[in-house]
Design an enzyme around this catalytic site. Structure first.
Site, PDB file in Angstrom:
ATOM      1  N   HIS A 122     -28.647  31.633  -8.413  1.00 15.38           N
ATOM      2  CA  HIS A 122     -29.831  31.174  -9.148  1.00 15.38           C
ATOM      3  C   HIS A 122     -29.477  31.167 -10.638  1.00 15.38           C
ATOM      4  O   HIS A 122     -28.650  31.967 -11.072  1.00 15.38           O
ATOM      5  CB  HIS A 122     -30.942  32.188  -8.862  1.00 15.38           C
ATOM      6  N   ASP A 199     -28.243  40.344  -6.125  1.00  9.84           N
ATOM      7  CA  ASP A 199     -29.530  39.692  -6.369  1.00  9.84           C
ATOM      8  C   ASP A 199     -30.237  39.586  -5.014  1.00  9.84           C
ATOM      9  O   ASP A 199     -29.897  38.747  -4.189  1.00  9.84           O
ATOM     10  CB  ASP A 199     -29.291  38.313  -6.989  1.00  9.84           C
TER      11      ASP A 199
HETATM   12  C1  LIG Z   1     -32.008  34.160  -5.534  1.00  2.34           C
HETATM   13  C2  LIG Z   1     -32.963  34.269  -6.683  1.00  2.34           C
HETATM   14  N1  LIG Z   1     -32.605  34.944  -7.781  1.00  2.34           N
HETATM   15  C3  LIG Z   1     -33.433  35.094  -8.820  1.00  2.34           C
HETATM   16  C4  LIG Z   1     -34.692  34.560  -8.830  1.00  2.34           C
HETATM   17  C5  LIG Z   1     -35.573  34.759 -10.031  1.00  2.34           C
HETATM   18  O1  LIG Z   1     -36.683  35.497  -9.714  1.00  2.34           O
HETATM   19  P1  LIG Z   1     -37.871  35.717 -10.745  1.00  2.34           P
HETATM   20  O2  LIG Z   1     -38.287  34.351 -11.199  1.00  2.34           O
HETATM   21  O3  LIG Z   1     -38.922  36.393  -9.962  1.00  2.34           O
HETATM   22  O4  LIG Z   1     -37.363  36.525 -11.879  1.00  2.34           O
HETATM   23  C6  LIG Z   1     -35.117  33.842  -7.713  1.00  2.34           C
HETATM   24  C7  LIG Z   1     -36.453  33.235  -7.685  1.00  2.34           C
HETATM   25  O5  LIG Z   1     -36.648  32.053  -7.689  1.00  2.34           O
HETATM   26  C8  LIG Z   1     -34.235  33.697  -6.612  1.00  2.34           C
HETATM   27  O6  LIG Z   1     -34.588  33.009  -5.528  1.00  2.34           O
END
Ligand SMILES: Cc1ncc(COP(=O)(O)O)c(C=O)c1O
Lengths: 408, 124
Positions: A122, A199
């Site tokens: 992400h 993550d």
């Molecule tokens: C794999 C992954 N990492 C990080 C995030 C970021 O999460 P947040 O927006 O709750 O900080 C997401 C959310 O979309 C995700 O799916």
């Protein structure tokens, strides 16, 4: 065949509403899950009955708020099977956790050191590292994914070397649903002396986590993808590593003593929780975890596998549909990203929305992964505990209608 | 489903067979604009005659049906207009031309060709 989980409407109030005049079919749970009544009422009960700032007041309300807050830390500790309660740090979400780690560990990194990520990350697990890499002259490497979106394990192992200081990796892709074999990745990273960050944003609501068994150094997730409120998340870290982590927010209860020329910081966990925290949301997160645990992992696993199998089978019947991600239902989450040739993803999403079906379109904050899979954008249908086969049927039926509309 | 008001057959025809799609060798003005969130991008090209009216207009790019249909009707609309007229086209013109109302998330798609036109005049 598995028994469907039955949801009385009062348990998940929002699912009884309509969107665009049609009964809601919510297939965007990878973006955020809907909230069960227990979680909503835990948040409102906190405000109605216990609201006060934590750790500061001498009064009874403050004691109650602090107790609820710290009780949630124990809930999270048990949920993750952490060794010490001070290893649980509340954040605003996965993004904050990853930023805290990138910037908080930066001081220990220097020219030529390497950060190993994967193509499936992400943006929140790429961009902070890019910023830190630029400041500290580090190198970022990406372990590639294979054509089905699964991590190329051999390539990953080859990329690890003595200069690799940090490996930061998603436990499950928010695009392909592929689950990362952490049991293989963590020992390999440790063997060359790197720290490993997990993550768990997507996996936390679907897979049991045991940080001691995984032996990961840090793990982050968001409450809102776990049936909990927005604005709250968790950073887990091994105690000796958290003690060395540079805080990002100074002020409030993370301070022990302030003189004009010198400040001493509080001990963990307060040290990394500067300022007034989202107390009500944290209490709500505790309730969300209790909600999930009441189901039990076996039931969740059966439900998810059933949806994977059914979803994959039904989607494979749609002509010209390309699924991004593994087509076997094992070791994947019920997240289905796809393209249909001739129908751009955003038009798909709009036309699904017109039928009350909520999906996401775009690159889902994973542009590197889309590039690796040779697509620009995709549509994504993602499931949670309240998702049923009927929801998938509605999706399939509407996709066929959309094809008819588009191809005229 | 009867409620695909946005995706009327007429709009889809523009998507399948867009007007003025292609590239001219020597344009007087051109602008490229993209919407990385959706992956939409277009290049808008204009050629003017001696009196300063649009003599030829082309667009090229890729994107969703809304952005392509928008570019198709918008480029038709631009033909024979003076530079001054082009500068005075209001935001929201394309939605009027297409006779649709789109959700906030899709506004950018529909307005992409308009944004390309604005970019041309900003450059001058
Ligand atoms: C794999 C992954 N990492 C990080 C995030 C970021 O999460 P947040 O927006 O709750 O900080 C997401 C959310 O979309 C995700 O799916």
């Amino acid at each position: 065949m598995q028994k469907a989980i039955i949801w009385p409407p009062y348990l998940l109030p929002i699912l009884s509403r309509k969107t665009r005049g049609r009964p809601l079919v919510y297939l965007d749970s990878a973006a955020t899950t809907q909230k069960p009544y227990e979680v909503i009422s835990a948040v409102s009960d906190f405000y109605a009955e216990h609201n006060a700032n934590t750790r500061r007041g001498i009064h009874e309300l403050s004691e109650e708020a602090t107790e609820l807050y710290e009780k949630t830390r124990d809930i999270v500790k048990n949920f993750l099977r952490a060794k010490h309660r001070e290893e649980i740090i509340f954040t605003s979400g996965t993004t904050e956790g990853l930023n805290l780690l990138a910037f908080g560990l930066a001081g220990e990194l220097g020219r030529g050191d390497e950060i190993l990520l994967t193509e499936a990350e992400h943006h929140s697990n790429i961009v902070p590292w890019q910023i830190v890499a630029k400041e500290r002259h580090l190198k970022i490497k990406f372990a590639p994914v294979k054509a089905d979106g699964r991590l190329d394990l051999n390539a990953y192992k080859k990329l690890l070397n003595r200069r690799t200081k940090i490996v930061s990796i998603t436990h499950a892709s928010n695009v392909t649903g592929a689950i990362t074999p952490l049991d293989k990745l963590v020992p390999a990273a440790h063997k060359i002396g790197a720290l490993i960050i997990v993550d768990a944003a997507q996996s936390v609501a679907h897979l049991p986590l045991n940080v001691q068994k995984l032996d990961c150094d840090f793990l982050v997730f968001s409450g809102h993808k776990l049936y909990g409120p927005t604005g709250v998340g968790v950073l887990y870290g091994k105690k000796r590593l958290l003690e060395k982590l540079t805080p990002r927010r100074y002020g409030g209860q993370m301070i022990e003593q302030v003189k004009k020329n010198k400040t001493t910081l509080a001990e963990l966990p307060a040290r990394l929780e500067g300022g007034t925290m989202p107390i009500a949301e944290i209490v709500g997160l505790g309730e969300a975890i209790n909600f999930l645990r009441n189901f039990g992992w076996q039931k969740i696993k059966t439900h998810d596998q059933g949806l994977c199998e059914y979803g994959l089978k039904r989607l494979s019947t749609i002509p010209d549909l390309r699924l991004l991600g593994p087509t076997d239902f094992k070791n994947r989450l019920p997240i289905f990203s796809f393209t249909i040739s001739g129908i751009p993803a955003h038009d798909l999403a709009t036309l699904l929305d017109e039928a009350g079906i909520a999906v996401r379109a775009g690159h889902h904050c994973a542009e590197v992964l889309h590039t690796a899979l040779h697509v620009l954008v995709s549509a994504r249908a993602s499931c949670a505990l309240y998702t049923s086969r009927a929801d998938i049927d509605a999706l399939i039926e509407r996709l066929l209608e959309i094809k008819a509309i588009f191809h005229g | 489903m009867d409620n695909h008001a946005v995706y009327r057959e007429e709009l889809l025809e523009h998507y399948r067979h867009p007007q003025n799609f292609g590239r001219m060798k020597k344009a007087d003005q051109q602008a490229h604009i993209s919407n990385p969130l959706c992956g939409d991008e277009i290049t808008l090209q204009l050629k003017f005659d001696r009196s300063g009216q649009v003599a030829e207009v082309k667009f090229e790019g890729r994107g969703c049906a809304l952005s392509i249909a928008a570019a198709s009707v918008f480029t038709e609309f631009l033909k024979d207009r003076s530079k001054k007229q082009l500068q005075n086209i209001p935001n929201g013109k394309i939605e009027k031309l297409l006779d649709i109302k789109v959700s906030p998330a899709r506004k950018k798609c529909v307005q992409l060709p308009y944004a390309a036109l604005r970019k041309i005049f900003l450059k001058q």
